[in-house]
Write a protein that holds these residues in place. Structure first.
Motif, PDB file in Angstrom:
ATOM      1  N   SER A   1       1.943  13.171   9.352  1.00 33.93           N
ATOM      2  CA  SER A   1       1.815  11.709   9.277  1.00 33.93           C
ATOM      3  C   SER A   1       0.359  11.289   9.159  1.00 33.93           C
TER       4      SER A   1
ATOM      5  N   ALA B   1      -1.283   9.346   5.959  1.00 29.34           N
ATOM      6  CA  ALA B   1      -1.885   8.032   6.202  1.00 29.34           C
ATOM      7  C   ALA B   1      -3.362   8.052   5.833  1.00 29.34           C
TER       8      ALA B   1
ATOM      9  N   GLY C   1      -4.208   7.339   2.274  1.00 31.10           N
ATOM     10  CA  GLY C   1      -3.951   5.994   1.760  1.00 31.10           C
ATOM     11  C   GLY C   1      -2.498   5.624   1.625  1.00 31.10           C
ATOM     12  N   THR C   2      -1.600   6.466   2.116  1.00 30.63           N
ATOM     13  CA  THR C   2      -0.168   6.171   2.060  1.00 30.63           C
ATOM     14  C   THR C   2       0.246   5.444   3.339  1.00 30.63           C
ATOM     15  N   THR C   3       1.124   4.480   3.221  1.00 29.14           N
ATOM     16  CA  THR C   3       1.544   3.648   4.358  1.00 29.14           C
ATOM     17  C   THR C   3       2.841   4.168   4.946  1.00 29.14           C
ATOM     18  N   GLU C   4       2.857   4.383   6.258  1.00 29.85           N
ATOM     19  CA  GLU C   4       4.068   4.860   6.916  1.00 29.85           C
ATOM     20  C   GLU C   4       5.009   3.694   7.209  1.00 29.85           C
ATOM     21  N   VAL C   5       6.286   3.889   6.940  1.00 33.59           N
ATOM     22  CA  VAL C   5       7.308   2.872   7.179  1.00 33.59           C
ATOM     23  C   VAL C   5       8.491   3.522   7.877  1.00 33.59           C
TER      24      VAL C   5
ATOM     25  N   ASN D   1       9.334  -5.083  -0.929  1.00 30.88           N
ATOM     26  CA  ASN D   1       7.917  -5.408  -1.058  1.00 30.88           C
ATOM     27  C   ASN D   1       7.575  -5.902  -2.454  1.00 30.88           C
TER      28      ASN D   1
ATOM     29  N   LEU E   1       2.336   0.350  -4.561  1.00 30.14           N
ATOM     30  CA  LEU E   1       2.880   0.842  -3.302  1.00 30.14           C
ATOM     31  C   LEU E   1       2.781   2.351  -3.208  1.00 30.14           C
TER      32      LEU E   1
ATOM     33  N   LEU F   1       4.244   4.645  -0.135  1.00 28.50           N
ATOM     34  CA  LEU F   1       4.944   4.586   1.153  1.00 28.50           C
ATOM     35  C   LEU F   1       5.452   5.973   1.525  1.00 28.50           C
TER      36      LEU F   1
ATOM     37  N   GLU G   1       7.737   8.176   4.866  1.00 30.06           N
ATOM     38  CA  GLU G   1       8.484   8.125   6.124  1.00 30.06           C
ATOM     39  C   GLU G   1       8.720   9.543   6.614  1.00 30.06           C
TER      40      GLU G   1
END
Length: 838
Positions: A520, A524, A527-531, A579, A587, A589, A591
């Motif tokens: 994780s 992150a 530059g990737t967003t955790e959702v 989004n 985007l 993203l 998970e």
């Protein structure tokens, strides 16, 4: 739930100077959440005035205003006469009205001041009902005579109309449906403050309006409960009471105190008869429905709807009923959806003089399904879904009769009915010491008994235990643990000590937990967003990214998404779609979460869950674990839009499969594992842009770009790159003793190698041959060019690899590097049919 304080005062003793903040703190003390404070927003001088005279004055804009002289009070002969401009025309000389004088503030806020308008100085304002916050009526000013009022001129209109009242709003959780009433909330307030409580359902005043059970067959209104398709074996109605009130006057106004209380409760005043039914529902928690008796054909039947049966509901919508819908019907057919909404055919109106009052208690599951099926949430269905006291139907109907008689001039009739078949809460055995053992607080027997009796339970002493029978309004009290919760809540949570547990030494995160966090953090940091997405999917979503059996939930939150996910991608794509719909187009993203992978031929689920007062036995734990499908951890990512935004001197770089493979490299680096990329096939991914990911001989996931047609169906851009990896397998295969590679201080030798192969030969296979053939001197090999064009055959391509050689203990010679390169070319030639391109 909004609770007007003047209403609460009728049933619980409150200090004269109690504030909204104090009331909310009292409710929080017994487990409710505070939401808001509601007032009318009226302050300052708002008084009763009388119109002495007015002069119509046409204006150049086509509007006619009235220049009024209004008496707003005074002493004896010295009257306070104000000149006021008014645009309404629904009054006459002598009418008493509500006047807001300069200095007053009306809802908005709208401050009142003397101001020049239409050639006059208007010294105040004559207010309408909407301007006072009493409703939406704005066709003219509020004439007090229409409310049945004739107060003295100069009277404080705020107190007269209840505009000085306020309400507190609390959040009522679904298991505490009894608090969806003034009755229940006042009881809870008394628990919190110790103030005396008066149960409105037991008011002696209702005895006068209760139906005489010995009235005889002639006074029995025909009612039948005929549920031939009960849901889960529960008949749709548990209690059903009817009463008749004759000769009501539908033209009489709703009294101001009722209008103001309903307004603070968030209910719009409609008419006196309807307002009374709403008032009693809010007061006692029992939904009430009123029928125009003269429109009812024959008696009433509680039954399931016939296939294709139609009903026009009170909102004037024609609804096709489902055979599972519980309806109230007369001889003409369905006239209402039980517990949800009445029908237009028997609606109370301006010509209603005889009222049939119905107070029923309906199955929560049946009401909830009907309300959702027809998208008809209502205050009535909200209460039935959470459970209504089955013993309050009689007091509630008597209260409606009382108000119809006292306020609408009606006459109570003996005609009516009463039916009760509710299953009341069963007695619960509470062993001695159980409460203290579960909570961890030493409660005395007296404290336990007093707190349970305070909530309305009947407590009897047994041999080494207490026999507790919950009250009829508490269907949530079903076992020992729920009783223990009530004891802790009533005595006070402050009695429970706050003790921070001390972790045993030598423990911490497991290797798997540490590595999942590393993954994780790596994604992150890139530059990737955790959702986090919902694990519930539809059948179509399951089939798009997996195959075979899926776990179906017995009671899904959404009937259209009853399956547990087998892939993280459908949830990620839904988040991306949401989004994008909000204007976020670029985007990246990811998970990290579990998926549910059932094994073929295995039925999942367990028997009854164990009670939480003791550790389950090993056999019970084995049974519970056996009812759970494998739940491996996966990591997935989605990329769409631009990976690099457009900048001065630099064009935008669109996201694609390269970004998905870059995420694979980041995960591999975090886990110290070598992931090999090979050509793959996936039914939802673009052929030729799909990679299967391997570690050794084990497949660990896939990456690629969505099929354009699927991306279009999901309202996504044409290019959407995705990747999903089995994180558990990667952690298992990762190097346990992974450590940093020492920095080599020897100089490197670099050479390029161009190989011509067939266009159908995967570049990854050629790269693997180059690495294997070059030997231990090769430090890195990277594909830098894939050329297809002139100078090559139609079915050929040229792959160029940048090779870097380095020895740990010496400076390499050019000959050594060249020999390693030739060895790499030779192995590629034998394995892949490659030839060196000169």
């Amino acid at each position: 739930m909004r609770l007007p304080v003047s209403w609460l005062r009728e049933f619980v003793t409150l200090p004269d100077d109690v504030t909204a903040e104090q009331l909310l703190a009292d409710f929080v003390r017994v487990g409710f959440e505070e939401e808001d404070i509601h007032t009318f927003g009226v302050s300052g001088p708002v008084v009763v005035g009388q119109v002495l005279e007015f002069t119509p004055e046409p204006q150049t804009n086509g509007k006619t205003i009235n220049w009024c002289q209004v008496d707003v009070g005074g002493q004896g002969e010295e009257r306070d006469i104000r000149g006021i401009v008014c645009g309404a025309h629904n009054f006459v000389v002598g009418d008493k009205v509500v006047v807001s004088l300069p200095g007053a503030i009306l809802p908005g806020p709208f401050p009142i001041a003397a101001r020049k308008t239409y050639g006059h100085v208007s010294d105040g304002m004559i207010a309408s009902a909407r301007e006072l916050g009493l409703g939406e009526e704005h066709d003219g000013i509020l004439r007090l005579a229409t409310l049945g009022l004739d107060p003295a001129v100069g009277t404080d209109a705020s107190a007269l109309l209840g505009l000085d009242d306020f309400a507190v709003e609390i959040n009522v959780t679904p298991d505490r449906g009894y608090a969806f009433s003034i009755r229940g909330a006042a009881r809870e307030l008394s628990h919190s403050t110790g103030a005396s409580y008066r149960d409105p359902a037991e008011s002696p005043a209702l005895d006068r309006y209760a139906r005489n059970p010995s009235a005889g067959p002639a006074a029995e209104f025909p009612v039948a409960i005929d549920d031939r398709a009960p849901i889960r074996g529960n008949v749709g109605a548990f209690a059903f009471t009817t009463r008749v009130v004759r000769n009501v006057d539908p033209t009489l106004p709703t009294p101001p105190w009722m209008v103001s209380r309903l307004a603070l409760a968030g209910i719009r005043s409609i008419s006196l008869i309807v307002d009374i039914t709403n008032y009693v529902m809010w007061e006692l928690g029992q939904p009430i429905h009123g029928y125009d008796l003269d429109k009812v054909v024959g008696g009433l039947v509680v039954r399931r709807a016939a296939p294709g049966e139609k009903l026009v509901t009170l909102d004037n919508q024609t609804r096709t009923l489902d055979p599972e819908d519980l309806v109230i019907a007369d001889d003409s057919g369905a006239i209402g959806l039980a517990g949800v909404m009445g029908g237009a055919a028997t609606e109370i109106g301006s010509t209603t003089h005889n009222v049939l009052v119905e107070a029923g208690n309906f199955d929560p599951t049946s009401v909830a399904r009907t309300a959702r099926r027809h998208k008809l949430p209502s205050e009535a269905s909200k209460r039935y879904e959470r459970g209504v006291d089955p013993l309050v139907t009689e007091p509630a109907s008597a209260r409606v009769v009382q108000l119809l008689v006292e306020l609408a001039g009606g006459t109570a009739d003996e005609l009516g009915s009463s039916w009760l078949a509710a299953k009341l809460p069963s007695a619960i055995e509470l062993p001695d010491g159980f409460v203290s053992r579960l909570i961890g607080v030493d409660y005395s027997d007296a404290e336990i008994i007093d707190s349970l009796e305070l909530i309305g339970a009947r407590v009897e002493a047994g041999a080494g235990e207490l026999i507790v029978t919950p009250p009829s309004w508490r269907p949530d009290l079903t076992d020992r643990a729920t009783l223990v919760e009530e004891v802790a809540r009533i005595i006070g949570y402050d009695r429970i000590p706050a003790v921070l547990p001390v972790a045993p030494p030598g423990r911490g995160l497991t290797r798997s937990q540490r590595l999942r966090r590393s993954v994780s953090n790596a994604l992150a940091a890139a530059g990737t967003t955790e959702v986090l997405s919902y694990p519930f999917l539809s059948r179509k979503q399951i089939d798009e990214f997996s195959d075979g059996q899926a776990i179906a939930l017995a009671n899904p939150l959404d009937a259209e998404a009853p399956f547990l996910r087998k892939s993280l991608l459908p949830g990620l794509l839904e988040i991306a779609r949401r989004n994008l719909s909000r204007g976020l187009t670029d985007l990246a993203l990811f998970e990290v979460g579990v998926v549910f992978l059932p094994e073929d031929g295995v039925t999942y689920g367990s028997g009854p869950l164990p009670v939480g007062d003791a550790r389950p036995s090993d056999s019970k734990l084995a049974e519970l674990n056996g009812g759970i499908p494998p739940q491996p951890w996966h990591v997935a990512a989605v990329f769409t839009g631009d990976a690099v935004a457009k900048q001065p001197g630099l064009g935008a770089v669109p996201a694609g499969i390269a970004d998905a493979l870059s995420a694979v490299d980041q995960v591999a680096a975090a886990l110290a594992v070598d992931v090999r990329v090979a050509r793959g096939v996936h039914p939802s991914l673009h052929p030729g842009r799909t990679a299967e990911l391997w570690v050794g001989d084990r497949s660990v996931g896939f990456a690629g770009e969505l099929l354009p047609v699927l991306a279009h169906e999901l309202d996504l851009p044409r290019v959407v790159a995705v990747v999903e990896l089995d994180l558990d397998v990667l952690i298992e295969l990762g190097r346990v003793d992974a450590s940093a590679t020492p920095i080599n201080t020897m100089p490197a030798a670099t050479q390029d190698l161009s190989l011509v192969v067939g266009s159908d030969v995967p570049a990854a296979d050629v790269l693997a041959s180059v690495i294997a053939g070059a030997g231990e001197l090769l430090e890195s090999a990277v594909l830098v060019d894939d050329y297809r064009g002139s100078g090559l055959g139609e079915h050929e391509k040229s792959l160029t690899f940048a090779l870097r050689f380095r020895a740990p203990d010496r400076t390499l010679t050019a000959a050594e590097a060249t020999d390693s390169k030739k060895a790499a070319a030779a192995l590629a030639a034998s394995r892949n049919g490659a030839t060196v391109r000169e």
